[in-house]
Design a protein around this motif. Structure first.
Motif, PDB file in Angstrom:
ATOM      1  N   TYR A 192       1.228  -0.919  -0.051  1.00 26.09           N
ATOM      2  CA  TYR A 192      -0.040   0.223   0.149  1.00 26.09           C
ATOM      3  C   TYR A 192       0.905   1.417  -0.074  1.00 26.09           C
ATOM      4  N   VAL A 193       0.153   2.087  -0.842  1.00 27.45           N
ATOM      5  CA  VAL A 193       0.605   3.242  -0.582  1.00 27.45           C
ATOM      6  C   VAL A 193      -0.201   4.546  -0.803  1.00 27.45           C
ATOM      7  N   GLY A 194      -0.063   5.233   0.197  1.00 24.32           N
ATOM      8  CA  GLY A 194      -1.117   6.919  -0.116  1.00 24.32           C
ATOM      9  C   GLY A 194      -0.408   7.790   0.342  1.00 24.32           C
ATOM     10  N   THR A 195      -1.093   9.092   0.317  1.00 23.54           N
ATOM     11  CA  THR A 195      -1.212   9.897   0.632  1.00 23.54           C
ATOM     12  C   THR A 195      -2.083  10.346   1.844  1.00 23.54           C
ATOM     13  N   ILE A 196      -1.101  11.002   2.775  1.00 21.98           N
ATOM     14  CA  ILE A 196      -2.006  10.842   4.492  1.00 21.98           C
ATOM     15  C   ILE A 196      -2.687  12.474   4.988  1.00 21.98           C
ATOM     16  N   ALA A 197      -0.622  12.839   4.691  1.00 22.27           N
ATOM     17  CA  ALA A 197      -1.574  14.655   5.270  1.00 22.27           C
ATOM     18  C   ALA A 197      -0.734  14.887   3.372  1.00 22.27           C
ATOM     19  N   PRO A 198      -0.816  16.508   3.807  1.00 17.58           N
ATOM     20  CA  PRO A 198      -0.658  17.308   2.427  1.00 17.58           C
ATOM     21  C   PRO A 198       1.213  17.159   2.627  1.00 17.58           C
ATOM     22  N   GLY A 199       1.329  16.701   1.662  1.00 20.37           N
ATOM     23  CA  GLY A 199       2.649  16.241   1.252  1.00 20.37           C
ATOM     24  C   GLY A 199       3.710  15.360   1.641  1.00 20.37           C
ATOM     25  N   LEU A 200       2.842  13.847   2.770  1.00 20.64           N
ATOM     26  CA  LEU A 200       3.466  13.323   2.939  1.00 20.64           C
ATOM     27  C   LEU A 200       2.660  11.705   2.697  1.00 20.64           C
ATOM     28  N   ARG A 201       3.823  10.981   2.135  1.00 23.06           N
ATOM     29  CA  ARG A 201       2.766   9.574   2.291  1.00 23.06           C
ATOM     30  C   ARG A 201       3.230   8.365   2.747  1.00 23.06           C
ATOM     31  N   LEU A 202       2.653   7.506   3.127  1.00 25.23           N
ATOM     32  CA  LEU A 202       3.376   6.248   3.143  1.00 25.23           C
ATOM     33  C   LEU A 202       3.170   4.836   3.263  1.00 25.23           C
ATOM     34  N   GLY A 203       4.300   4.216   3.125  1.00 27.66           N
ATOM     35  CA  GLY A 203       3.806   3.202   2.257  1.00 27.66           C
ATOM     36  C   GLY A 203       4.735   1.599   3.314  1.00 27.66           C
ATOM     37  N   LEU A 204       2.917   0.581   3.262  1.00 24.66           N
ATOM     38  CA  LEU A 204       3.922  -0.129   3.676  1.00 24.66           C
ATOM     39  C   LEU A 204       3.695  -1.398   2.278  1.00 24.66           C
ATOM     40  N   THR A 205       4.537  -2.963   2.856  1.00 21.81           N
ATOM     41  CA  THR A 205       4.420  -3.690   2.495  1.00 21.81           C
ATOM     42  C   THR A 205       4.666  -4.971   2.738  1.00 21.81           C
ATOM     43  N   TYR A 206       4.370  -5.814   2.373  1.00 17.51           N
ATOM     44  CA  TYR A 206       4.870  -7.791   2.665  1.00 17.51           C
ATOM     45  C   TYR A 206       5.567  -8.452   2.015  1.00 17.51           C
ATOM     46  N   SER A 207       6.546  -9.314   1.215  1.00 19.22           N
ATOM     47  CA  SER A 207       6.516 -10.163   0.780  1.00 19.22           C
ATOM     48  C   SER A 207       7.010 -11.313   1.528  1.00 19.22           C
ATOM     49  N   SER A 208       5.930 -12.804   1.313  1.00 21.32           N
ATOM     50  CA  SER A 208       6.458 -13.676   1.738  1.00 21.32           C
ATOM     51  C   SER A 208       7.481 -14.233   1.069  1.00 21.32           C
ATOM     52  N   PRO A 209       7.913 -15.421   1.544  1.00 24.86           N
ATOM     53  CA  PRO A 209       9.058 -16.330   1.198  1.00 24.86           C
ATOM     54  C   PRO A 209       9.199 -16.014  -0.399  1.00 24.86           C
ATOM     55  N   VAL A 210      10.384 -16.720  -0.773  1.00 18.23           N
ATOM     56  CA  VAL A 210       9.949 -17.011  -2.409  1.00 18.23           C
ATOM     57  C   VAL A 210      10.485 -18.487  -2.021  1.00 18.23           C
ATOM     58  N   TRP A 211       9.710 -19.708  -2.099  1.00 14.75           N
ATOM     59  CA  TRP A 211       9.504 -20.713  -2.312  1.00 14.75           C
ATOM     60  C   TRP A 211      10.641 -21.771  -3.477  1.00 14.75           C
ATOM     61  N   PHE A 212      11.895 -22.259  -3.093  1.00 15.43           N
ATOM     62  CA  PHE A 212      12.445 -22.936  -3.941  1.00 15.43           C
ATOM     63  C   PHE A 212      12.379 -24.248  -4.115  1.00 15.43           C
ATOM     64  N   GLN A 213      12.221 -25.325  -5.116  1.00 15.84           N
ATOM     65  CA  GLN A 213      12.581 -26.380  -5.291  1.00 15.84           C
ATOM     66  C   GLN A 213      14.034 -26.854  -4.970  1.00 15.84           C
ATOM     67  N   LYS A 214      13.932 -27.833  -4.604  1.00 20.28           N
ATOM     68  CA  LYS A 214      14.747 -28.476  -3.654  1.00 20.28           C
ATOM     69  C   LYS A 214      16.232 -28.478  -4.787  1.00 20.28           C
ATOM     70  N   LEU A 215      17.547 -28.449  -4.245  1.00 18.48           N
ATOM     71  CA  LEU A 215      18.713 -28.705  -4.784  1.00 18.48           C
ATOM     72  C   LEU A 215      19.019 -29.652  -5.118  1.00 18.48           C
ATOM     73  N   ASP A 216      18.762 -30.445  -5.663  1.00 14.73           N
ATOM     74  CA  ASP A 216      19.282 -31.842  -5.361  1.00 14.73           C
ATOM     75  C   ASP A 216      20.648 -32.402  -5.738  1.00 14.73           C
ATOM     76  N   ALA A 217      21.162 -31.594  -6.313  1.00 13.41           N
ATOM     77  CA  ALA A 217      22.821 -32.021  -6.249  1.00 13.41           C
ATOM     78  C   ALA A 217      23.956 -31.492  -4.779  1.00 13.41           C
ATOM     79  N   HIS A 218      23.136 -30.188  -3.835  1.00 14.75           N
ATOM     80  CA  HIS A 218      22.905 -30.355  -2.611  1.00 14.75           C
ATOM     81  C   HIS A 218      22.494 -30.643  -1.376  1.00 14.75           C
ATOM     82  N   GLU A 219      21.359 -31.566  -1.893  1.00 20.84           N
ATOM     83  CA  GLU A 219      20.557 -31.657  -0.839  1.00 20.84           C
ATOM     84  C   GLU A 219      21.382 -32.395   0.826  1.00 20.84           C
ATOM     85  N   ASP A 220      22.571 -32.829  -0.007  1.00 18.62           N
ATOM     86  CA  ASP A 220      22.874 -33.926   1.196  1.00 18.62           C
ATOM     87  C   ASP A 220      23.743 -32.974   1.937  1.00 18.62           C
TER      88      ASP A 220
END
Length: 383
Positions: A192-220
């Motif tokens: 989210y980003v928005g103007t909350i007062a004259p000249g003033l903006r607020l931003g909020l953000t969230y990212s989940s993990p980026v879930w990757f496949q197994k790295l088979d050559a290094h799973e040990d």
């Protein structure tokens, strides 16, 4: 699927080895954000805004942006008397495009690179018998949509499509084979980003993990066989006063939830198990401050600083020699020149505040650190 992997592998050729600021992440994404210390959650400036806050794409209009960041410097380590150094020169591209589909809807995509690694060109006896070289390279493609639900208030959603490449060489004593492996991943980002007062903006953000496949050559040897990108959340403020813009970001990076990064090297479990040895990283709290000055109709000048705690405790320093992500404080400068109504060119420079990690406890006798400089050049075209 095969062609998707080939495209991403080609992009990753530019970003095979680097020492980054916050783990494998850079202090800022987008040429203008880099010049302001990365402060961008409430201050979107180009079509890479989705990397910092998906909602920011709603404020940048229709445009295409491309950038190239050159990282140069020297990284050094001392592992029980075995001294090594690597002269770094790495190029990392960035790209974004955004389209104002309707007055209240935008559609776009941002592409960003992440990475860390080292190439000493010789063995470290404590690690193995062949020359030490490590590479972790990640690329994210983030299709993004935004909606202006009230005048000056935007919501954004990104689908994060990831590609990851890992190569470990010279770590036979840890059970690693000298192989390269690849994985695909997926995650989500909201903001989210928005103007909350004259000249003033607020931003909020969230990212989940980026879930990757197994790295088979290094799973040990890697806990659960996976290296995911961690979840993170941020808050930003930006204030416009005449020709000046002041921006502040707080970003939390949750390394401690990703076992490959968070597990201690002396965790106690078997290599590759959920409780097996890892890098021993802790969470990071990142504070970014930036200023932008419109000198005239064509020229903008900016500066900033990024400050974070070091995610590698001294007692977990053993593996930092192969993952030199220990430059968490940096200062930045930048400028943008408007060549025409449609075309602008941006330059940014980052200098890290040198940090040397000295091992304690189980990591006694290990030191690593160095000095890095980043130079970013970007082009933006509005349409």
């Amino acid at each position: 699927m095969k062609s998707f992997k080939l495209v991403l592998a080609y992009l990753l050729l530019f970003a095979s080895t680097a020492g980054a600021s916050n783990g494998p992440q850079y202090a800022g994404y987008g040429a203008q954000a880099m010049g302001m210390g990365g402060a961008s959650i409430a201050n979107p400036t180009d079509a890479l805004a989705a990397v910092n806050n998906p909602a920011g794409m709603g404020m940048v209009g229709s445009r295409v942006d491309g950038s190239l960041t050159a990282t140069a410097g020297q990284l050094r380590s001392d592992v029980h008397g075995a001294k090594n150094s690597d002269d770094v020169l790495v190029f990392v591209p960035g790209f974004g495009t955004n389209y104002q589909y309707r007055p209240d809807v935008t559609l776009g995509v941002s592409v960003s690179g992440y990475g860390a690694g080292i190439d000493y060109g010789k063995p470290i006896p404590a690690f193995g018998t062949s020359k030490v070289k490590s590479e972790l390279a990640q690329m994210l493609i983030a299709p993004t949509a935004t909606y202006e639900f009230q005048p000056g208030h935007y919501l954004g959603l990104s689908l994060k499509l990831g590609y990851e490449s890992l190569m470990l060489h010279g770590l036979e004593n840890f059970g690693a084979t000298n192989d390269r492996d690849h994985a695909l991943g997926v995650g989500l980002g909201v903001g989210y980003v928005g103007t909350i007062a004259p000249g003033l903006r607020l931003g909020l953000t969230y990212s989940s993990p980026v879930w990757f496949q197994k790295l088979d050559a290094h799973e040990d040897i890697i806990p659960n066989g996976r290296i995911n990108m961690p979840q993170q959340a941020g808050l930003g403020l930006a204030y416009d006063s005449g020709p000046w813009t002041f921006a502040f970001d707080y970003l939390w990076i949750d390394w401690s939830s990703e076992k490959a990064m968070a597990n201690s090297l002396t965790q106690g479990g078997a290599p590759g198990a959920s409780n097996g040895p890892g890098f021993g990283w802790r969470d990071q709290n990142v504070f970014r401050f930036g200023m932008n000055y419109h000198y005239n109709d064509r020229l903008q000048l900016r500066t900033g600083v990024s400050l974070a705690n070091h995610q590698v405790p001294d007692r977990e320093a053993t593996l930092i020699a192969i993952a030199p992500c220990n430059q968490p404080k940096s200062v930045h400068l930048g400028l943008t020149y408007q060549l025409s109504d449609e075309l602008e060119v941006t330059g940014a420079y980052m200098h890290d505040l040198r940090h040397i990690t000295k091992g304690k406890g189980a990591s006694e006798g290990v030191e690593a650190g160095g000095e890095l400089h980043m130079l970013t050049v970007g082009l933006g075209y509005k349409f």
